[in-house]
Design a protein around this motif. Structure first.
Motif, PDB file in Angstrom:
ATOM      1  N   ASN A 182       1.019  -0.974   0.037  1.00  0.00           N
ATOM      2  CA  ASN A 182      -0.054  -0.111   0.030  1.00  0.00           C
ATOM      3  C   ASN A 182       0.888   1.270  -0.117  1.00  0.00           C
ATOM      4  O   ASN A 182       2.165   0.986   0.071  1.00  0.00           O
ATOM      5  CB  ASN A 182      -0.922   0.102   1.193  1.00  0.00           C
ATOM      6  N   GLU A 183       0.178   2.455  -0.051  1.00  0.00           N
ATOM      7  CA  GLU A 183       1.239   3.583   0.106  1.00  0.00           C
ATOM      8  C   GLU A 183       1.852   3.832   1.140  1.00  0.00           C
ATOM      9  O   GLU A 183       3.122   4.201   0.976  1.00  0.00           O
ATOM     10  CB  GLU A 183       0.011   4.854  -0.089  1.00  0.00           C
ATOM     11  N   ALA A 184       1.647   3.420   2.246  1.00  0.00           N
ATOM     12  CA  ALA A 184       2.555   3.492   3.524  1.00  0.00           C
ATOM     13  C   ALA A 184       3.695   2.401   3.296  1.00  0.00           C
ATOM     14  O   ALA A 184       4.710   2.693   3.580  1.00  0.00           O
ATOM     15  CB  ALA A 184       1.741   2.965   4.836  1.00  0.00           C
ATOM     16  N   GLY A 185       3.644   1.343   2.886  1.00  0.00           N
ATOM     17  CA  GLY A 185       4.555   0.290   2.268  1.00  0.00           C
ATOM     18  C   GLY A 185       5.715   1.083   1.530  1.00  0.00           C
ATOM     19  O   GLY A 185       6.723   0.891   1.801  1.00  0.00           O
ATOM     20  N   ARG A 186       5.174   1.754   0.483  1.00  0.00           N
ATOM     21  CA  ARG A 186       5.996   2.333  -0.452  1.00  0.00           C
ATOM     22  C   ARG A 186       6.861   3.460   0.216  1.00  0.00           C
ATOM     23  O   ARG A 186       7.986   3.327  -0.047  1.00  0.00           O
ATOM     24  CB  ARG A 186       5.222   2.748  -1.807  1.00  0.00           C
ATOM     25  N   LYS A 187       6.047   4.083   1.009  1.00  0.00           N
ATOM     26  CA  LYS A 187       6.865   5.352   1.881  1.00  0.00           C
ATOM     27  C   LYS A 187       7.897   4.560   2.696  1.00  0.00           C
ATOM     28  O   LYS A 187       8.954   5.242   3.008  1.00  0.00           O
ATOM     29  CB  LYS A 187       5.874   6.128   2.546  1.00  0.00           C
ATOM     30  N   PHE A 188       7.602   3.456   3.421  1.00  0.00           N
ATOM     31  CA  PHE A 188       8.435   2.834   4.302  1.00  0.00           C
ATOM     32  C   PHE A 188       9.800   2.429   3.567  1.00  0.00           C
ATOM     33  O   PHE A 188      10.705   2.595   4.048  1.00  0.00           O
ATOM     34  CB  PHE A 188       7.817   1.571   4.859  1.00  0.00           C
ATOM     35  N   PHE A 189       9.825   1.868   2.280  1.00  0.00           N
ATOM     36  CA  PHE A 189      10.848   1.332   1.520  1.00  0.00           C
ATOM     37  C   PHE A 189      11.429   2.626   1.303  1.00  0.00           C
ATOM     38  O   PHE A 189      12.753   2.534   0.957  1.00  0.00           O
ATOM     39  CB  PHE A 189      10.493   0.405   0.402  1.00  0.00           C
ATOM     40  N   LYS A 190      10.882   3.718   0.739  1.00  0.00           N
ATOM     41  CA  LYS A 190      11.444   4.911   0.375  1.00  0.00           C
ATOM     42  C   LYS A 190      12.467   5.491   1.503  1.00  0.00           C
ATOM     43  O   LYS A 190      13.643   5.942   1.439  1.00  0.00           O
ATOM     44  CB  LYS A 190      10.526   6.024  -0.157  1.00  0.00           C
ATOM     45  N   ARG A 191      11.971   5.368   2.775  1.00  0.00           N
ATOM     46  CA  ARG A 191      12.385   5.965   3.786  1.00  0.00           C
ATOM     47  C   ARG A 191      13.769   4.879   4.493  1.00  0.00           C
ATOM     48  O   ARG A 191      14.489   5.403   4.713  1.00  0.00           O
ATOM     49  CB  ARG A 191      11.602   6.148   5.214  1.00  0.00           C
ATOM     50  N   THR A 192      13.591   3.690   4.367  1.00  0.00           N
ATOM     51  CA  THR A 192      14.570   2.699   4.876  1.00  0.00           C
ATOM     52  C   THR A 192      15.586   2.545   3.702  1.00  0.00           C
ATOM     53  O   THR A 192      16.821   2.224   4.228  1.00  0.00           O
ATOM     54  CB  THR A 192      13.763   1.419   5.266  1.00  0.00           C
ATOM     55  N   THR A 193      15.374   2.205   2.545  1.00  0.00           N
ATOM     56  CA  THR A 193      16.378   1.821   1.596  1.00  0.00           C
ATOM     57  C   THR A 193      16.548   2.758   0.531  1.00  0.00           C
ATOM     58  O   THR A 193      17.350   2.770  -0.399  1.00  0.00           O
ATOM     59  CB  THR A 193      15.760   0.525   1.059  1.00  0.00           C
ATOM     60  N   GLY A 194      15.651   4.010   0.471  1.00  0.00           N
ATOM     61  CA  GLY A 194      15.861   4.809  -0.607  1.00  0.00           C
ATOM     62  C   GLY A 194      15.152   4.110  -2.078  1.00  0.00           C
ATOM     63  O   GLY A 194      15.447   4.989  -3.026  1.00  0.00           O
ATOM     64  N   ALA A 195      14.421   3.218  -2.014  1.00  0.00           N
ATOM     65  CA  ALA A 195      13.835   2.687  -3.124  1.00  0.00           C
ATOM     66  C   ALA A 195      12.722   3.623  -3.715  1.00  0.00           C
ATOM     67  O   ALA A 195      11.924   4.198  -2.836  1.00  0.00           O
ATOM     68  CB  ALA A 195      13.326   1.371  -3.114  1.00  0.00           C
ATOM     69  N   ASN A 196      12.516   3.773  -5.085  1.00  0.00           N
ATOM     70  CA  ASN A 196      11.373   4.565  -5.409  1.00  0.00           C
ATOM     71  C   ASN A 196      10.346   3.608  -6.065  1.00  0.00           C
ATOM     72  O   ASN A 196      10.460   3.285  -7.362  1.00  0.00           O
ATOM     73  CB  ASN A 196      12.128   5.637  -6.283  1.00  0.00           C
ATOM     74  N   LEU A 197       9.571   3.085  -5.262  1.00  0.00           N
ATOM     75  CA  LEU A 197       8.734   2.003  -5.842  1.00  0.00           C
ATOM     76  C   LEU A 197       7.480   2.672  -6.365  1.00  0.00           C
ATOM     77  O   LEU A 197       6.776   3.698  -5.807  1.00  0.00           O
ATOM     78  CB  LEU A 197       8.079   0.980  -4.731  1.00  0.00           C
ATOM     79  N   LYS A 198       7.165   2.250  -7.468  1.00  0.00           N
ATOM     80  CA  LYS A 198       5.724   2.683  -8.124  1.00  0.00           C
ATOM     81  C   LYS A 198       4.716   1.898  -7.966  1.00  0.00           C
ATOM     82  O   LYS A 198       4.814   0.588  -7.404  1.00  0.00           O
ATOM     83  CB  LYS A 198       6.194   2.825  -9.609  1.00  0.00           C
ATOM     84  N   ARG A 199       3.407   2.501  -8.052  1.00  0.00           N
ATOM     85  CA  ARG A 199       2.340   1.683  -7.859  1.00  0.00           C
ATOM     86  C   ARG A 199       2.183   0.613  -9.114  1.00  0.00           C
ATOM     87  O   ARG A 199       2.893   0.656 -10.124  1.00  0.00           O
ATOM     88  CB  ARG A 199       1.139   2.452  -8.204  1.00  0.00           C
ATOM     89  N   PRO A 200       1.406  -0.600  -8.827  1.00  0.00           N
ATOM     90  CA  PRO A 200       1.286  -1.758  -9.804  1.00  0.00           C
ATOM     91  C   PRO A 200       0.755  -1.028 -11.043  1.00  0.00           C
ATOM     92  O   PRO A 200      -0.158  -0.150 -10.943  1.00  0.00           O
ATOM     93  CB  PRO A 200       0.646  -2.721  -9.194  1.00  0.00           C
ATOM     94  N   VAL A 201       0.812  -1.560 -12.214  1.00  0.00           N
ATOM     95  CA  VAL A 201       0.262  -1.284 -13.324  1.00  0.00           C
ATOM     96  C   VAL A 201      -1.078  -2.239 -13.641  1.00  0.00           C
ATOM     97  O   VAL A 201      -0.908  -3.288 -13.813  1.00  0.00           O
ATOM     98  CB  VAL A 201       1.135  -1.612 -14.585  1.00  0.00           C
ATOM     99  N   THR A 202      -2.119  -1.642 -13.408  1.00  0.00           N
ATOM    100  CA  THR A 202      -3.329  -2.580 -12.882  1.00  0.00           C
ATOM    101  C   THR A 202      -4.333  -2.160 -14.166  1.00  0.00           C
ATOM    102  O   THR A 202      -5.325  -3.052 -14.223  1.00  0.00           O
ATOM    103  CB  THR A 202      -4.168  -2.258 -11.662  1.00  0.00           C
ATOM    104  N   GLY A 203      -4.271  -0.937 -14.815  1.00  0.00           N
ATOM    105  CA  GLY A 203      -5.190  -0.588 -15.736  1.00  0.00           C
ATOM    106  C   GLY A 203      -4.857  -1.193 -17.238  1.00  0.00           C
ATOM    107  O   GLY A 203      -3.924  -1.609 -17.214  1.00  0.00           O
ATOM    108  N   LYS A 204      -5.239  -0.681 -18.094  1.00  0.00           N
ATOM    109  CA  LYS A 204      -5.158  -0.876 -19.506  1.00  0.00           C
ATOM    110  C   LYS A 204      -4.055  -0.026 -19.983  1.00  0.00           C
ATOM    111  O   LYS A 204      -3.997   1.145 -20.144  1.00  0.00           O
ATOM    112  CB  LYS A 204      -6.056  -0.850 -20.505  1.00  0.00           C
ATOM    113  N   ALA A 205      -2.680  -0.453 -20.122  1.00  0.00           N
ATOM    114  CA  ALA A 205      -1.634   0.041 -20.557  1.00  0.00           C
ATOM    115  C   ALA A 205      -1.444   0.096 -22.227  1.00  0.00           C
ATOM    116  O   ALA A 205      -1.649  -1.109 -22.621  1.00  0.00           O
ATOM    117  CB  ALA A 205      -0.246  -0.434 -19.992  1.00  0.00           C
TER     118      ALA A 205
END
Length: 79
Positions: A14-37
């Protein structure tokens, strides 16, 4: 394994999880591609790459009658 509070019940982080990884490891995780790409777009390439990597991961798709995190992620990304 990441803490439950950072997991999205339908798969992935979830959004909190992506922020957690950004804070702890510096990772810039994006949301999953769930719609029609659109074909040939960066999102479509990202989906193809994720599906190829994640589909090859060993492990069951169900455990105790419930889908595993792997199965939930693959379903969310429409692999």
């Amino acid at each position: 394994m990441v803490a439950k509070k950072y997991q999205n019940p339908t798969g992935g982080l979830n959004e909190a999880g992506r922020k957690f990884f950004k804070r702890t490891t510096g990772a810039n995780l994006k949301r999953p591609v769930t719609g029609k790409a659109p074909k040939g777009s960066k999102a479509a390439a990202r989906r193809r790459s994720f599906c190829a990597r994640m589909s090859g991961v060993k492990g069951p798709m169900r455990k105790n009658g419930k889908p595993t995190r792997k199965a939930l992620a693959l379903r969310k990304w429409k692999c």
